[in-house]
Structure formats: C-alpha cells, structure tokens
Write an enzyme that holds these catalytic residues in place. Structure first.
Site, PDB file in Angstrom:
ATOM      1  CE  LYS A 142       2.234  -7.807 -16.175  1.00  0.00           C
ATOM      2  NZ  LYS A 142       0.903  -8.470 -16.018  1.00  0.00           N
ATOM      3  CD  GLU A 155      -1.949 -11.740 -15.039  1.00  0.00           C
ATOM      4  OE1 GLU A 155      -1.773 -10.502 -15.101  1.00  0.00           O
ATOM      5  OE2 GLU A 155      -1.646 -12.419 -14.038  1.00  0.00           O
ATOM      6  CB  CYS A 159      -8.155   1.289  -5.921  1.00  0.00           C
ATOM      7  SG  CYS A 159      -8.123   2.754  -6.933  1.00  0.00           S
ATOM      8  CB  SER A 208      -2.967  -6.645  -4.446  1.00  0.00           C
ATOM      9  OG  SER A 208      -1.887  -7.390  -4.960  1.00  0.00           O
ATOM     10  CG  PHE A 240      -8.605  -7.107 -12.540  1.00  0.00           C
ATOM     11  CD1 PHE A 240      -9.964  -6.835 -12.695  1.00  0.00           C
ATOM     12  CD2 PHE A 240      -8.145  -7.407 -11.262  1.00  0.00           C
ATOM     13  CE1 PHE A 240     -10.831  -6.857 -11.612  1.00  0.00           C
ATOM     14  CE2 PHE A 240      -9.007  -7.436 -10.174  1.00  0.00           C
ATOM     15  CZ  PHE A 240     -10.353  -7.158 -10.353  1.00  0.00           C
ATOM     16  CD  GLU A 273      -8.082  -4.064  -2.005  1.00  0.00           C
ATOM     17  OE1 GLU A 273      -7.069  -4.746  -2.197  1.00  0.00           O
ATOM     18  OE2 GLU A 273      -8.302  -3.004  -2.612  1.00  0.00           O
TER      19      GLU A 273
HETATM   20  P1  NAD Z   1      -2.496  -7.620  -8.587  1.00  0.00           P
HETATM   21  O1  NAD Z   1      -1.586  -7.087  -7.555  1.00  0.00           O
HETATM   22  O2  NAD Z   1      -2.878  -9.051  -8.522  1.00  0.00           O
HETATM   23  O3  NAD Z   1      -1.842  -7.418 -10.052  1.00  0.00           O
HETATM   24  C1  NAD Z   1      -1.349  -6.160 -10.477  1.00  0.00           C
HETATM   25  C2  NAD Z   1      -0.256  -6.392 -11.516  1.00  0.00           C
HETATM   26  O4  NAD Z   1       0.830  -7.103 -10.901  1.00  0.00           O
HETATM   27  C3  NAD Z   1      -0.708  -7.224 -12.709  1.00  0.00           C
HETATM   28  O5  NAD Z   1      -0.123  -6.706 -13.871  1.00  0.00           O
HETATM   29  C4  NAD Z   1      -0.173  -8.633 -12.372  1.00  0.00           C
HETATM   30  O6  NAD Z   1       0.142  -9.366 -13.552  1.00  0.00           O
HETATM   31  C5  NAD Z   1       1.080  -8.338 -11.582  1.00  0.00           C
HETATM   32  N1  NAD Z   1       1.349  -9.346 -10.544  1.00  0.00           N
HETATM   33  C6  NAD Z   1       0.427 -10.085  -9.863  1.00  0.00           C
HETATM   34  N2  NAD Z   1       1.048 -10.887  -8.968  1.00  0.00           N
HETATM   35  C7  NAD Z   1       2.368 -10.644  -9.078  1.00  0.00           C
HETATM   36  C8  NAD Z   1       3.519 -11.159  -8.405  1.00  0.00           C
HETATM   37  N3  NAD Z   1       3.417 -12.068  -7.449  1.00  0.00           N
HETATM   38  N4  NAD Z   1       4.734 -10.680  -8.771  1.00  0.00           N
HETATM   39  C9  NAD Z   1       4.856  -9.748  -9.725  1.00  0.00           C
HETATM   40  N5  NAD Z   1       3.794  -9.242 -10.396  1.00  0.00           N
HETATM   41  C10 NAD Z   1       2.562  -9.666 -10.079  1.00  0.00           C
HETATM   42  O7  NAD Z   1      -3.784  -6.670  -8.610  1.00  0.00           O
HETATM   43  P2  NAD Z   1      -5.121  -6.868  -9.435  1.00  0.00           P
HETATM   44  O8  NAD Z   1      -5.885  -7.997  -8.848  1.00  0.00           O
HETATM   45  O9  NAD Z   1      -4.849  -6.871 -10.900  1.00  0.00           O
HETATM   46  O10 NAD Z   1      -5.859  -5.488  -9.113  1.00  0.00           O
HETATM   47  C11 NAD Z   1      -6.630  -5.298  -7.971  1.00  0.00           C
HETATM   48  C12 NAD Z   1      -5.818  -4.609  -6.890  1.00  0.00           C
HETATM   49  O11 NAD Z   1      -5.307  -3.375  -7.372  1.00  0.00           O
HETATM   50  C13 NAD Z   1      -6.648  -4.244  -5.675  1.00  0.00           C
HETATM   51  O12 NAD Z   1      -5.890  -4.524  -4.522  1.00  0.00           O
HETATM   52  C14 NAD Z   1      -6.872  -2.742  -5.828  1.00  0.00           C
HETATM   53  O13 NAD Z   1      -7.105  -2.049  -4.630  1.00  0.00           O
HETATM   54  C15 NAD Z   1      -5.591  -2.335  -6.441  1.00  0.00           C
HETATM   55  N6  NAD Z   1      -5.702  -1.064  -7.126  1.00  0.00           N
HETATM   56  C16 NAD Z   1      -5.169   0.025  -6.517  1.00  0.00           C
HETATM   57  C17 NAD Z   1      -5.288   1.260  -7.118  1.00  0.00           C
HETATM   58  C18 NAD Z   1      -4.722   2.469  -6.468  1.00  0.00           C
HETATM   59  O14 NAD Z   1      -4.738   3.508  -7.079  1.00  0.00           O
HETATM   60  N7  NAD Z   1      -4.210   2.404  -5.252  1.00  0.00           N
HETATM   61  C19 NAD Z   1      -5.949   1.392  -8.352  1.00  0.00           C
HETATM   62  C20 NAD Z   1      -6.479   0.243  -8.945  1.00  0.00           C
HETATM   63  C21 NAD Z   1      -6.353  -0.983  -8.322  1.00  0.00           C
END
Ligand code: NAD
Length: 502
Positions: free
Chosen positions: A177, A180, A285, A230, A153, A385
């Site tokens: 994808k 959401e 991040c 994450s 997000f 985090e």
């Molecule tokens: P998230 O892991 O909750 O979601 C990321 C994606 O995975 C979304 O599209 C979500 O719909 C999907 N998803 C969520 N739960 C899932 C599951 N159980 N099974 C399959 N798919 C699932 O992350 P977020 O809250 O959207 O973003 C924040 C996180 O992203 C933070 O941890 C941040 O550090 C990380 N991030 C990392 C970088 C990097 O370059 N390392 C860059 C941006 C964000």
C-alpha cells in the site's frame, strides 16, 4: 477528468485491477501545482481481494526453488534498469524531488535487490550431527506468508524496494500500500516484477488511505507488516498489527542532529549540512535538521553554510535545479508555519526561504532553503519533525553537552559527528542513542548488507529493514531434531524422564 489526467488503479494478480472504485484521491505535480492523476482508494473488500490473491499465490511461491526465485530477482534487477528512467520521471512528476535525486533512490533500491539475488546462500540453515546418540539437529528458515508493506511519500520506489525483494526472495507474497500522494512508482515496480516472470499474485499493489491500512492491520490473512511513515501512524500500526497477532516493523519519524566539533574540517561540515539538510527539500527521514555547533565555531560554521546556500537553485526538478518543491500545498503551508513560529520564538532567521526566487511555475508548492541560528531546544522548530528545507543551528558549550542533547531527543533515527578527533568519534559512536551513526558522513544510510533502522520513537518493533534483519523478519525459524538409528537400540522399557542428551 481531462484527457491528460491519468487514472491509477490497483495491481492484483499480475495485472491492473479496478476494484469497487468508490473513492479516489488527486495526485499532483508539485512543481506545476496541477492534478496529473486520480488514484483509486481501496475499500475493505478490495483489500480482501488482494489478500486472497496473495494467499493463493503463496501456496505455490513458498515452495518454488531457491534457484528459480534467485533468477526472478536477477530478472527483476534487469527490468528495473530497463525501466529506470520511467520510474525516475514518475517520481519527479509526483514527488517533486529533482531527477538526479530520484535516480539516487533507485540506485539504493537496486542495492537491496542485488542483496536479495544471493538468497540461495543467505537462506542456508544450520546442521549439527550427533547432538545426542544418533540424533541430529537442523535449523531452517521458512517464509511467513502474506506480508503487507505500507510506505511513505518521500521514497516511493526505494522504501518498497527495502522490503519486497527480500520478502519475495524468502518465499513470501506481498500486498503493498504505497503513499496515495505518489502512487505511480509502485505500479511501475509491479510491471517490472511481471516482466521478470514473477508469478501473478506474488506482488500486489492496493492504493488508498487509512481504510486500506486499517483493513491490512486487522486482516487475518496478513502475517507480517512493514511500515514506514510518521511516528504517530507508526505507533498505531505497531499497536494494531501486533494486537492482531502479526509481526510488525514500523519505522517512524526523525529529528537528525549533526554535531560539529571545533577541530572539524568546517568546509566539509558546511558542505554536508547543506546537502543533507536541503537534499530532497528536507523530505528525507535521514535529512539533517539540526546542526549542533560546539563552541567556539558557531559563527564561522553558520557563515560557511550561509555562503553555500546562496548558490542553491530551487525549482522544477526537470530543469537541473538543486532543490524541488514540497510534495503538496498543505505540506508547504505547514512547513511555512514552522518558519513563522521559529522567527516568533526568537531564533535568528539567517536565510528565509519564504521569498526564494524559483525556476518553475508560479503555481508550484515552493519553499526555499531556510536557516535558523541560535535555536532554543524549546522552540517548535527544534522539538518537531518539520520534514522540509529548514535547518536549525543550536549552539553547544561542549561536546558532552552536544551528546546529551542528541540523547535527550525522543527520536533516534540518524545522527552524524564531524570531527578530526578519533577519541571523540569513538565515544560518540559508543554512547549516542541513535540507530544509524555517521562519522564525517552526514546521511549514514547503511549499505544493503547491513540493516536500516532507528531507535526510540523512530522505530517500533525489534527488527530493522533489509540486510540480515530483513531476512530475519521475512522468515520464521524452525528447528528439527531427528533420529535415524542405524543400529537398533531398543529401550528396555518406556522412559518418562525429561529427555536428555547422551
Ligand atoms: P504518513 O505517516 O503520513 O504516511 C505513511 C503511510 O501511512 C502512507 O501509506 C499513508 O497512506 C498511511 N497513513 C497515513 N495516515 C494514516 C492513518 N491515520 N492510519 C493509517 N494509515 C495512514 O507519512 P508520510 O507523510 O507519507 O511520510 C513522511 C514521514 O515518514 C516522515 O515522518 C518521515 O520521517 C517518515 N519516514 C521515516 C523513514 C524511516 O526510515 N524511519 C523513512 C521514510 C520516511
């Protein structure tokens, strides 16, 4: 559903596409606390349609000339610039980050598009004449096929732009994808691709949750998966995708430390800590979440950071504020619970964001900038985090101690050192176990000609995002050894020995 609530649906085959439309999610304006849209959640069958469409488009797109692909990339860049304000407004409306910050993510995404515009030069292969008698060798890089992108997000436009331009320039097709929580930016990107003349089916968007993600990870038509999110989900994506035969790059979470040595310019360090700690409400991040103050400058540095925090205006990102709300009420509550826990664990709560005055609706998902001092490495505000506007200061007796602290952390996304001592800087960049390092630069996001990625629990896989690693990830190499004899050299008899070079 009221008149003002949008309906956001998938984008397949170059146009909006309503699938089985069984489930939907709510999209909020976090500064108002209101629902602005309902977004369709893809079923497995919807994912199958997207992948089948992308597979069919690949048959043509893979052999489209490099010059034509480059022209589409240039036109996509022009479309992004034309639609820039719409995308920025959509990001602020659904994510909450302030307008200037949303514009900054478009700027960084554009840099990757500009890199991908050079694809005819970037995809040049190698050729060796006469490696053996009348035998030449050439290496080429070919597209891998349908590539899935699953994005978080916090950068609803930039992260898709890390991957899609390079994947498409390399001759692949895409199923994106997006999160959401803020799905509109992805649809606007799809419209830009269509305006740029990208053939239908090359770039597709499906919305949804784990159902869509898990189908992508197991679908036999998906050849590569780029994930950002994450760490627990990144690990799941990597393990599931690779066990289904796909190449996977899965970028995870972070806990970025900024080390400040006694000789550093403390004003510059305090400015950097505040901008990198609270920009985008800490939902980056590459945000700095830990400042490691090397003795004896801790008190002085904390005072300078505190003084700067007093000038930050938290509020609606459309009103010229410095910091917007958190993305959802649930996330705001989670971050707040960390502040409660940090105070209980004995850290000194220097600035408490829980009562911050806000320039915005009382229903928004607000939390002000928060500063803890004397944080113990055992406290949950240090170990986890948090992904919010919470900055922890840890005191370190020496530079060596600070370096050991950074290296002991399970994450390794970004880190920074503030110093005026070149020899310390050189040691730090050499010995620190982190993928992206800033020397007097707090948010060291690599420029587009380099690649973005962390180490340890911040990245699963071997390749980083965009730049040379992006080209590598989105292509497969092939080596051709050929013989076109211009003088007949018949063998006296068949030779069953292992072929050597002569
Ligand atoms: P998230 O892991 O909750 O979601 C990321 C994606 O995975 C979304 O599209 C979500 O719909 C999907 N998803 C969520 N739960 C899932 C599951 N159980 N099974 C399959 N798919 C699932 O992350 P977020 O809250 O959207 O973003 C924040 C996180 O992203 C933070 O941890 C941040 O550090 C990380 N991030 C990392 C970088 C990097 O370059 N390392 C860059 C941006 C964000």
């Amino acid at each position: 559903m009221t008149e003002s609530v949008k309906h956001i649906t998938h984008w397949i085959g170059g146009k909006p596409w309503t699938g089985e439309a069984g489930r939907q999610g709510e999209v909020f304006d976090p500064a108002l606390g209101t629902v602005t849209a309902h977004v369709d959640f893809a079923s497995e069958a919807d994912v199958d349609t997207a992948v089948a469409t992308a597979s069919a488009a690949w048959n043509t797109w893979r052999s489209t000339t490099l010059s034509r692909r480059a022209r589409v990339l240039f036109d996509f860049r022009a479309a992004l610039l034309r639609r820039r304000d719409d995308i920025v407004a959509a990001i602020t409306c659904e994510h909450g980050k302030v307008l200037s910050d949303a514009d900054g993510e478009i700027a960084r995404g554009l840099e990757v598009v500009e890199f991908a515009c050079g694809i005819p030069a970037l995809l040049k292969g190698e050729f060796s004449e006469s490696v053996s008698t009348q035998i030449d060798v050439t290496s080429i890089r070919q597209p891998v096929g349908v590539c899935a992108m699953i994005t978080p997000f916090n950068f609803p436009a930039m992260v898709p732009l890390w991957f899609a331009p390079i994947a498409i320039a390399c001759g692949n097709t895409v199923v994106l994808k997006p999160s959401e929580k803020d799905p509109s930016a992805a649809v606007l990107l799809a419209e830009c691709w269509a305006e740029a003349g990208l053939p239908p089916g090359v770039f597709n968007v499906i919305h949804g949750d784990a159902v869509a993600v898990n189908r992508l990870l197991t679908h036999p038509g998906i050849r590569a998966v780029s994930f950002v999110g994450s760490t627990p989900v990144a690990r799941h994506v990597y393990e599931t995708g690779t066990s289904h035969g796909k190449r996977v790059q899965a970028l995870g979470g972070a806990k970025n430390h900024m080390v400040v040595t006694p000789d550093a310019d403390l004003d510059a360090a305090a400015d950097a800590a505040v901008s990198a700690g609270f920009g985008s409400a800490g939902e980056r991040c590459m945000a700095v979440s830990v400042v490691v103050a090397v003795d004896p400058i801790g008190d002085d540095l904390v005072a300078r950071i505190t003084e700067r925090m007093a000038h930050l205006r938290t509020g609606d990102g459309r009103r010229g504020c410095d910091m917007g709300p958190l993305v959802t009420a649930a996330h705001r509550d989670r971050v707040t619970s960390y502040i409660d826990a940090g105070a209980q664990a004995g850290a000194k709560l220097v600035v408490d964001g829980r009562g911050t005055d806000v320039d915005g609706s009382s229903d928004g998902f607000w939390l002000g900038p928060t500063l803890f001092d004397n944080v113990s490495p055992e406290a949950s505000i240090y170990t986890d985090e948090i992904f919010g506007p919470v900055l922890s200061v840890v005191r370190a007796p020496s530079f060596d101690h600070a370096l050991r602290l950074v290296n002991a952390n399970p994450y390794g996304n970004g880190t920074a050192l503030f110093t005026t001592d070149g020899s310390l800087a050189r040691r730090f960049q050499s010995e620190v176990e982190v993928g992206m390092v800033g020397i007097n630069v707090p948010v060291p996001v690599p420029a587009a000609a380099y690649s973005f990625g962390g180490w340890k629990s911040s990245l699963f896989g071997d390749t980083h995002a965009y730049g040379p690693d992006g080209l590598h990830f989105f292509t497969r190499s092939k080596v051709v050894t050929s013989k076109w004899p211009h003088t007949a050299t018949p063998l006296a008899r068949p030779d069953l020995n292992f072929p050597g070079n002569r």
